[in-house]
Scaffold this active site. Structure first.
Site, PDB file in Angstrom:
ATOM      1  N   ASN A  10       0.924  -1.051  -0.124  1.00  0.00           N
ATOM      2  CA  ASN A  10      -0.006  -0.010  -0.052  1.00  0.00           C
ATOM      3  C   ASN A  10       0.953   1.338   0.054  1.00  0.00           C
ATOM      4  OD1 ASN A  10       0.860  -0.205   2.689  1.00  0.00           O
ATOM      5  ND2 ASN A  10      -1.097   0.403   3.584  1.00  0.00           N
ATOM      6  N   CYS A  11       2.210   1.063   0.087  1.00  0.00           N
ATOM      7  CA  CYS A  11       3.017   2.352  -0.205  1.00  0.00           C
ATOM      8  C   CYS A  11       2.968   2.872  -1.328  1.00  0.00           C
ATOM      9  CB  CYS A  11       4.512   1.903   0.157  1.00  0.00           C
ATOM     10  SG  CYS A  11       5.806   3.131  -0.191  1.00  0.00           S
ATOM     11  N   ASP A  12       2.677   4.109  -1.693  1.00  0.00           N
ATOM     12  CA  ASP A  12       2.575   4.807  -2.967  1.00  0.00           C
ATOM     13  C   ASP A  12       3.725   4.685  -3.696  1.00  0.00           C
ATOM     14  OD1 ASP A  12      -0.201   5.566  -2.481  1.00  0.00           O
ATOM     15  OD2 ASP A  12       0.576   7.755  -1.987  1.00  0.00           O
TER      16      ASP A  12
END
Length: 117
Positions: A10-12
């Site tokens: 979920n890290c951009d």
């Protein structure tokens, strides 16, 4: 060639790296170190190629959430490795491992240079 991208899904920045690799048809394995964890050998191998100051994300929320006393104990590769194993979210992401060569972070120009054909 073996390519592994380490990070958190979920890290951009990790999302951008995965999208770039997929868009360019670059086969790679993804290692979610939140779910799958990290082992000492991986962290030690990264530290053999990269300074702990680069690997520990001191601008991120995980670092900022540490007690000042804990931050003060991170003074070298050994103490940084212990922190990274204890709290993988403190690692700057993504970590790209290409046959043992380590790259940290993502930018399109960086990946273009790494994978120039």
């Amino acid at each position: 060639m073996t390519i592994t991208l380490y990070g958190i899904p979920n890290c951009d920045t990790v999302k951008k790296a995965r999208t770039w690799l997929n868009a360019h048809g670059i086969e790679h394995a993804f290692h979610d170190f939140k779910k799958a964890g990290l082992n000492v050998d991986s962290v030690d191998a990264w530290l053999d190629h990269m300074s702990w100051e680069v690997l520990v994300n001191r601008k991120g929320t995980t670092w900022r959430g540490l007690a000042d006393e804990r931050k003060a104990t991170i003074v070298d590769a050994r103490s940084a490795a212990a922190l990274m194993l204890e709290s993988p979210s403190v690692i700057k992401r993504p970590v790209l491992d290409i046959d043992g060569t380590i790259h940290v972070g993502f930018s399109e120009p960086l990946y273009q240079q790494i994978f120039k054909k």
